[in-house]
Design an enzyme around this catalytic site. Sequence first.
Site, mmCIF file in Angstrom:
data_model
loop_
_atom_site.group_PDB
_atom_site.id
_atom_site.type_symbol
_atom_site.label_atom_id
_atom_site.label_comp_id
_atom_site.label_asym_id
_atom_site.label_seq_id
_atom_site.Cartn_x
_atom_site.Cartn_y
_atom_site.Cartn_z
ATOM 1 N N ALA A 71 1.047 -1.282 -0.189
ATOM 2 C CA ALA A 71 0.118 -0.163 0.169
ATOM 3 C C ALA A 71 1.040 1.330 -0.061
ATOM 4 C CB ALA A 71 -0.945 0.035 1.173
ATOM 5 N N GLY A 106 0.497 -5.006 0.699
ATOM 6 C CA GLY A 106 -0.435 -4.985 -0.194
ATOM 7 C C GLY A 106 -0.340 -5.636 -1.426
ATOM 8 N N GLU A 120 4.460 -5.853 6.928
ATOM 9 C CA GLU A 120 3.634 -4.636 7.740
ATOM 10 C C GLU A 120 3.909 -4.658 9.201
ATOM 11 O OE1 GLU A 120 2.417 -7.013 5.651
ATOM 12 O OE2 GLU A 120 0.886 -5.918 4.120
HETATM 13 N N1 T1G Z 1 4.809 3.489 0.176
HETATM 14 C C1 T1G Z 1 5.131 4.639 -0.407
HETATM 15 N N2 T1G Z 1 6.416 4.691 -0.632
HETATM 16 C C2 T1G Z 1 7.241 3.726 -0.723
HETATM 17 C C3 T1G Z 1 6.709 2.574 -0.250
HETATM 18 C C4 T1G Z 1 5.361 2.403 -0.041
HETATM 19 N N3 T1G Z 1 5.261 1.145 0.144
HETATM 20 N N4 T1G Z 1 7.754 1.697 -0.358
HETATM 21 C C5 T1G Z 1 8.871 2.433 -0.598
HETATM 22 N N5 T1G Z 1 8.494 3.902 -0.746
HETATM 23 C C6 T1G Z 1 9.475 4.886 -1.285
HETATM 24 C C7 T1G Z 1 10.506 5.002 -0.430
HETATM 25 O O1 T1G Z 1 10.120 5.936 0.511
HETATM 26 C C8 T1G Z 1 11.467 5.752 -1.265
HETATM 27 O O2 T1G Z 1 11.098 6.906 -1.696
HETATM 28 C C9 T1G Z 1 11.214 4.929 -2.768
HETATM 29 O O3 T1G Z 1 10.049 4.537 -2.700
HETATM 30 C C10 T1G Z 1 12.144 3.853 -2.984
HETATM 31 O O4 T1G Z 1 12.074 3.012 -1.738
HETATM 32 C C11 T1G Z 1 -2.781 -2.723 3.148
HETATM 33 C C12 T1G Z 1 -0.933 -1.706 4.971
HETATM 34 C C13 T1G Z 1 10.094 -2.066 -1.541
HETATM 35 C C14 T1G Z 1 12.198 -3.290 -0.658
HETATM 36 O O5 T1G Z 1 6.543 -2.113 3.898
HETATM 37 O O6 T1G Z 1 10.624 -2.206 1.743
HETATM 38 O O7 T1G Z 1 0.865 -2.674 2.282
HETATM 39 O O8 T1G Z 1 13.397 8.135 -0.675
HETATM 40 O O9 T1G Z 1 14.694 3.548 -0.976
HETATM 41 O O10 T1G Z 1 15.903 0.102 -1.211
HETATM 42 O O11 T1G Z 1 -1.587 -4.732 4.113
HETATM 43 O O12 T1G Z 1 11.069 0.311 -0.465
HETATM 44 O O13 T1G Z 1 12.953 7.895 -3.020
HETATM 45 O O14 T1G Z 1 11.458 9.541 -2.174
HETATM 46 O O15 T1G Z 1 13.403 1.617 0.090
HETATM 47 O O16 T1G Z 1 14.893 -0.415 -3.470
HETATM 48 C C15 T1G Z 1 3.989 -2.633 2.963
HETATM 49 C C16 T1G Z 1 8.264 -0.889 1.958
HETATM 50 C C17 T1G Z 1 3.275 -1.504 3.184
HETATM 51 C C18 T1G Z 1 7.537 -2.065 1.681
HETATM 52 C C19 T1G Z 1 12.482 -1.280 -2.215
HETATM 53 N N6 T1G Z 1 5.046 -2.738 2.230
HETATM 54 N N7 T1G Z 1 9.282 -0.706 0.973
HETATM 55 O O17 T1G Z 1 13.643 -0.856 -1.494
HETATM 56 O O18 T1G Z 1 13.863 1.520 -2.305
HETATM 57 S S1 T1G Z 1 1.862 -1.489 4.222
HETATM 58 C C20 T1G Z 1 6.375 -2.208 2.716
HETATM 59 C C21 T1G Z 1 10.518 -1.370 0.943
HETATM 60 C C22 T1G Z 1 0.855 -2.477 3.369
HETATM 61 C C23 T1G Z 1 -1.406 -3.442 3.542
HETATM 62 C C24 T1G Z 1 -0.064 -2.856 4.192
HETATM 63 C C25 T1G Z 1 11.498 -0.795 0.007
HETATM 64 C C26 T1G Z 1 11.570 -1.845 -0.986
HETATM 65 P P1 T1G Z 1 12.304 8.086 -1.922
HETATM 66 P P2 T1G Z 1 13.513 2.592 -1.129
HETATM 67 P P3 T1G Z 1 14.341 0.248 -2.020
#
Ligand code: T1G
Length: 690
Positions: A63, A102, A125
């Site tokens: 998400a 998500g 999450e």
């Molecule tokens: N939402 C918004 N922005 C995100 C994002 C996300 N989920 N994931 C990454 N970004 C942005 C991050 O802030 C950065 O921005 C850019 O993307 C590159 O990220 C309903 C409630 C996928 C392994 O927890 O683990 O789904 O600094 O530097 O090192 O059940 O990003 O460039 O402006 O980390 O290559 C669950 C979180 C969400 C995954 C990539 N998902 N992301 O790593 O790049 S909650 C997560 C990561 C959810 C549902 C629930 C990593 C990555 P900027 P990055 P990376």
Amino acid sequence: MSDFLKVSRDGDVAIVTIDNPPVNALSFHVREPLMQALVELRDDPSVAAIVIACAGRTFVAGADITEFGKPVQQPDLRAIVATLETIAKPTIAAIHGTALGGGLELALGCHFRVADAGARLGLPEVKLGLLPGGGGTVRLPRLVGAGKALKMIVSGSPIGAEEAHAAGLVDAVFEGDLTTHAVNFAREIARKGGPFTPVRDRNDGLKETDLAAFDAEAADLAKKARGLEAPIACAQAVRNAVTLPFDEALAAERALFVKLVASDQSRAQRHLFFAEREAAKIPGKDLIKRRIARIGVIGAGTMGGGIAMAFANGGYSVTLLETSQEPLQRGLGTIDRNYAVSVTRGSLTEDAKRQRLAQFTGSTDYADLADCDLIIEAVFEDMAVKKEVFGKLDVVAKPGAILATNTSYLDINEIAASTSRPQDVLGLHFFSPANVMKLLEIVRAEKTAPDALAAVVDMARRIGKVAVVVGVCHGFVGNRMLAARGAESEALLLEGATPRQIDHAFTDFGWPMGPFQMGDLAGLDIGWRNRKARGQTAVIADTLCEQGRFGQKTGRGFYLYEAGSRTPVTDPQVEALIRDKAAERGIEPRAIGGEEIIERTLYPLVNEGARILEEGIATRASDIDVVWVNGYGFPVGKGGPMFWAGLEGPAQLIERLDHWHQRTGKDVFKVAPLLRRMAETGSWEVGAVS
Ligand code: T1G
């Protein structure tokens, strides 16, 4: 159509491609066209199957975390998954990169999932203080079983495509052009004909659930939660998948999610997620970065060896330099043994160990560092010794090579000034064990060139470190604040608090361990040496060191340690020593409660952080949070000292700091102007601090 989603056709197979850089987060501007496309394709008789894929480097990574805390814009993920499950024709998720949160829940709404061989799938999450809120806690167990789902969801750790395939989460793994493979898979499935069972109706994964074993595992995981709510909620939601009908379990998941997303703990952990990424955004971030390929490490002791491993683990070749063969071979032997332990633990293969060790070259000749792009010294913490090393580097290092010091305290401007190239000098303050600890304080000296700084910030990411750029002062950010946190430790002991009581106040707060247990672990002799170098004393700790009580390494420190045990045992001798020293000072011991302990340790910690911000040693308050969570174990559920100050209430901190300042006159309690300003504005922005 939308800029963020395209529908194409390959014969009777429709391909929905999400394109929402950088990680295809399920933002509202993706969900809206996605819902529309799914309904249209569901009702289009010319479509025999639907593939959902993503452009760019990864499948949906979750998400959109930036949307949390704001009003939900429909359709939300749950509505999309519910619509997916009304589609009778086969739906296939084509997963590459990382299908997380998500993103995986979207894929679980499909009948099938196919993955690129390098893909990783997970529900992280819990690391944001949440639980999967799109049905993941109820659908994942139906495919992989409750036990594996519990581990995946409570740990938040992703698994690889092959493991996912073996577990039944993924139906096929492909190499090469994933979309083509996915379309062929879809066409074949459609040809064979249905009906196609949605995951919600598949219960094969739940049948053999041993609820007693599940509960035992969940209880064990709860012990490790250390006050965090999300892991407990995750376990409960997965248990519901086993014991409740699908829709009731789904509703229960929603209720738990709504509670968590509004919690301080989740706000704190989401703050840290973005704070870590902000910390890496430095001015000139996109400067042409100096190329770093070959690394030189001077000093093969505990720090030097750990640093060398950190670079080797990141794929760099490393020349490890020592003064003579004996310490060099000892250092290389330690590295070999460390990798052997990883192989024994199963976290490293024999091949990977061999490959890592092949990246090392040992030397006792500075000339062998001549082709290194980055050279870091981890020699004895003494200015004269450091200057001697940099003097030699100034001669042998190639032009443009970055010269780094691992000093914890010494003045890097002074070190830089001792060379002819101060623009190439900076600090890389690793935390021991350097191959394990995530934090790397990158110390920007007065003359450090911006492109050198950008190059090492980039490098830090490659070796898996969380980098924070800090300025030069005694102890930089972390250790300077650690001194403020410990300034009252001796006074608290002399006034009547025992080491155990103080440590308990910390573990009750959420720290992995308290300051005295930590001191025993790190070695009391390190602090002793630092105090002597600065002409400072700490009567209890100094006395223990004079008695050779350095902590775990000598079996005795503030606590006793049975042979081979790390469990701290209260030592009556230490408690008697404290009482004697108090009596010598005419101090009448009194009962000291946990609240007072926190006020006299963690409030000064925040106050020193405010001073650091005022002096420009740290760029952002969130950088300080990143330092403390990744370098010192500050509880993630409290977001770091500066975020926690907001939760605790700056007015409360100010009132108590003023109280202790009036009572003791100690500078550590003198309220920083920025803290007062933050109480008025709610912001740590420095601006014009009076
Ligand atoms: N939402 C918004 N922005 C995100 C994002 C996300 N989920 N994931 C990454 N970004 C942005 C991050 O802030 C950065 O921005 C850019 O993307 C590159 O990220 C309903 C409630 C996928 C392994 O927890 O683990 O789904 O600094 O530097 O090192 O059940 O990003 O460039 O402006 O980390 O290559 C669950 C979180 C969400 C995954 C990539 N998902 N992301 O790593 O790049 S909650 C997560 C990561 C959810 C549902 C629930 C990593 C990555 P900027 P990055 P990376």
